[in-house]
Design a protein around this motif. Structure first.
Motif, mmCIF file in Angstrom:
data_model
loop_
_atom_site.group_PDB
_atom_site.id
_atom_site.type_symbol
_atom_site.label_atom_id
_atom_site.label_comp_id
_atom_site.label_asym_id
_atom_site.label_seq_id
_atom_site.Cartn_x
_atom_site.Cartn_y
_atom_site.Cartn_z
ATOM 1 N N PRO A 226 -22.344 19.640 37.034
ATOM 2 C CA PRO A 226 -21.798 20.242 35.803
ATOM 3 C C PRO A 226 -20.702 19.442 35.524
ATOM 4 C CG PRO A 226 -21.102 21.650 38.006
ATOM 5 C CD PRO A 226 -21.972 20.438 38.328
ATOM 6 N N ALA A 227 -20.465 19.112 34.117
ATOM 7 C CA ALA A 227 -19.542 18.476 33.550
ATOM 8 C C ALA A 227 -19.204 18.772 32.208
ATOM 9 C CB ALA A 227 -19.599 17.068 33.775
ATOM 10 N N ILE A 228 -17.876 18.787 31.702
ATOM 11 C CA ILE A 228 -17.372 18.832 30.223
ATOM 12 C C ILE A 228 -16.871 17.433 29.689
ATOM 13 C CG2 ILE A 228 -16.123 20.135 28.601
ATOM 14 C CD1 ILE A 228 -16.733 22.514 30.453
ATOM 15 N N VAL A 229 -17.248 17.023 28.574
ATOM 16 C CA VAL A 229 -16.583 16.219 28.056
ATOM 17 C C VAL A 229 -15.981 16.328 26.460
ATOM 18 C CG1 VAL A 229 -16.845 13.607 27.161
ATOM 19 C CG2 VAL A 229 -17.987 14.233 29.139
ATOM 20 N N GLY A 230 -14.871 16.208 26.311
ATOM 21 C CA GLY A 230 -14.127 16.574 24.929
ATOM 22 C C GLY A 230 -14.590 15.998 23.771
ATOM 23 N N ALA A 231 -13.957 16.229 22.737
ATOM 24 C CA ALA A 231 -14.048 15.587 21.724
ATOM 25 C C ALA A 231 -13.451 14.306 21.427
ATOM 26 C CB ALA A 231 -13.350 16.432 20.168
ATOM 27 N N ASN A 232 -14.144 13.346 20.630
ATOM 28 C CA ASN A 232 -13.566 12.193 20.408
ATOM 29 C C ASN A 232 -13.400 10.972 21.674
ATOM 30 O OD1 ASN A 232 -13.701 12.590 17.514
ATOM 31 N ND2 ASN A 232 -11.997 13.815 17.860
ATOM 32 N N THR A 233 -13.881 11.601 22.639
ATOM 33 C CA THR A 233 -13.621 10.818 23.992
ATOM 34 C C THR A 233 -14.660 9.757 24.069
ATOM 35 O OG1 THR A 233 -12.520 12.489 25.398
ATOM 36 C CG2 THR A 233 -13.895 11.018 26.557
ATOM 37 N N VAL A 234 -14.310 8.737 24.793
ATOM 38 C CA VAL A 234 -15.274 7.447 24.845
ATOM 39 C C VAL A 234 -15.443 7.165 26.477
ATOM 40 C CG1 VAL A 234 -15.427 4.820 24.594
ATOM 41 C CG2 VAL A 234 -14.332 6.317 22.683
ATOM 42 N N ILE A 235 -16.676 7.342 26.755
ATOM 43 C CA ILE A 235 -17.197 6.939 28.203
ATOM 44 C C ILE A 235 -18.056 5.828 27.997
ATOM 45 C CG2 ILE A 235 -18.229 7.825 30.219
ATOM 46 C CD1 ILE A 235 -15.982 9.551 29.413
ATOM 47 N N GLU A 236 -17.575 4.663 28.783
ATOM 48 C CA GLU A 236 -18.415 3.287 28.780
ATOM 49 C C GLU A 236 -18.364 2.876 30.439
ATOM 50 O OE1 GLU A 236 -16.723 0.229 26.485
ATOM 51 O OE2 GLU A 236 -17.118 1.393 24.516
ATOM 52 N N ASP A 237 -19.594 2.807 30.564
ATOM 53 C CA ASP A 237 -19.979 2.052 32.037
ATOM 54 C C ASP A 237 -19.148 2.787 33.191
ATOM 55 O OD1 ASP A 237 -21.260 -0.281 30.844
ATOM 56 O OD2 ASP A 237 -19.223 -0.860 30.264
ATOM 57 N N CYS A 238 -19.477 4.013 33.146
ATOM 58 C CA CYS A 238 -18.999 5.282 34.159
ATOM 59 C C CYS A 238 -20.104 5.978 34.791
ATOM 60 C CB CYS A 238 -17.904 6.165 33.320
ATOM 61 S SG CYS A 238 -16.465 5.174 32.538
#
Length: 343
Positions: free
Chosen positions: A258-270
């Protein structure tokens, strides 16, 4: 019934985060603790809410507004200094009038709700109904002692030698008799007007005071480890899903729920998760992160193996020395850093 939410404390146990934000706005599972509290109150059918605020009044008002977004009508009640829970009730007298009310600490989490307890109070109409939970070490809590028949006999605030394992969880239901009680009591040994003393005043005078044991999940979010544990619990309700805001951008990354990612966040190579809550406007690159909370605007780059961490708003975590094994730390007061060392 009205509601009184106490959000005026300084949050010393949650430093360094509480140096720059009120502890009630620490996010858990993507939402500030105070919003979880207000959601529980709304579920009771209560819409008139007074929030007692101190030095962080402006920040709390900016986050909650007039309450309409949450289906509530919020009144802010200034308290010059946090002089005890009974003092907060005194301060809110004009707002409360002679209505019954639920008093709810703004930093406690009871995600299973308290609707059944509210119905019990409405049906029985005691002068006070306190909510308790059994704990292994009750010395840091208000403690309730019961007689052989289960009636409330004594309440003590943070006793050195507890005679009971029933701790007050931070939710109370009161009728108007509490106003006479909070006016009658004097400051206790901590120099504060204790709500336990006010309720004891009612008990001593024969008023009907009940204790109800809470069987659901309860967490006082006053310390960082408690925040992380509560985040794990709430994310568990996602059933292993990863919830990513539509405006977030995920590139060449694995998000393990389970996970939550918020608005306008950038996730790269993670590789993120399980058990992570990422705020809005964050940037994470080349990072492995699990069982952690990242607050709004934070940046983490090329850091692997992070676990059980809370990263504050607009914080930056990145390598300082790409060629060697040295660490460079800019650490504020009451911060805790744990760095693995080779044996």
């Amino acid at each position: 019934m009205k509601a009184l939410v106490l959000s005026g404390g300084s949050g010393t146990r949650l430093r360094p985060f509480s140096y720059s934000m009120p502890k009630q706005l620490i996010p858990i599972a993507g939402k500030p603790v105070l919003e979880h509290v207000l959601g529980n109150i709304r579920d009771l059918g209560v819409t008139e809410v007074g929030i007692v605020v101190g030095a962080w009044a402006r920040e709390i008002a900016a986050a909650i507004g007039d309450g309409s977004r949450l289906g509530l009508r919020v009144t802010y009640i200034p308290q010059d200094r946090p002089l005890g829970l009974a003092h907060a009730v005194r301060t809110a007298r004009g707002f409360l009038g002679d209505d019954d009310f639920v008093m709810y600490l703004g930093d406690v989490m009871l995600p299973d709700g308290v609707a059944d307890l509210a119905e019990r109070f409405r049906a029985g109409r005691p002068a006070a109904q306190v909510v308790v939970h059994r704990v292994a070490d009750p010395r840091g809590f208000g403690v309730v002692e019961l007689d052989a028949g289960g009636a409330v006999r004594r309440l003590v605030e943070k006793p050195r030698r507890p005679r009971s394992d029933l701790a007050l969880v931070g939710v109370y239901f009161f009728g108007p008799a509490i106003h006479e009680a909070v006016t009658a009591v004097a400051p206790g040994r901590r120099g504060e007007l204790e709500i336990t003393d006010a309720i004891q005043w009612l008990v001593t005078r024969g008023a009907k005071v009940e204790a109800v044991e809470y069987g659901g999940y309860w967490k006082d979010t006053g310390q960082a480890d408690d925040v992380l544990e509560c985040n794990r619990h709430l994310l568990g309700g996602l059933g292993g899903r990863a919830v990513v805001h539509p405006t977030a951008r995920v590139v060449r990354s694995l998000i393990e729920g389970p996970a939550i990612v918020g608005a306008n966040t950038v996730i790269e190579d993670c590789h993120l998760g399980p058990g992570v809550s990422i705020g809005r406007d964050c940037v994470l690159r080349g990072t492995r992160l699990s069982d952690s909370i990242v607050l709004d605007g934070a940046s983490i780059e090329e850091v692997r193996g992070m676990h059980g961490s809370i990263i504050g708003r607009s914080a930056v975590v990145r390598p300082a020395d790409r060629d060697g094994m040295r660490h460079r730390l800019l650490v504020g007061d009451n911060t805790r850093i744990e760095i693995p060392v080779s044996i």
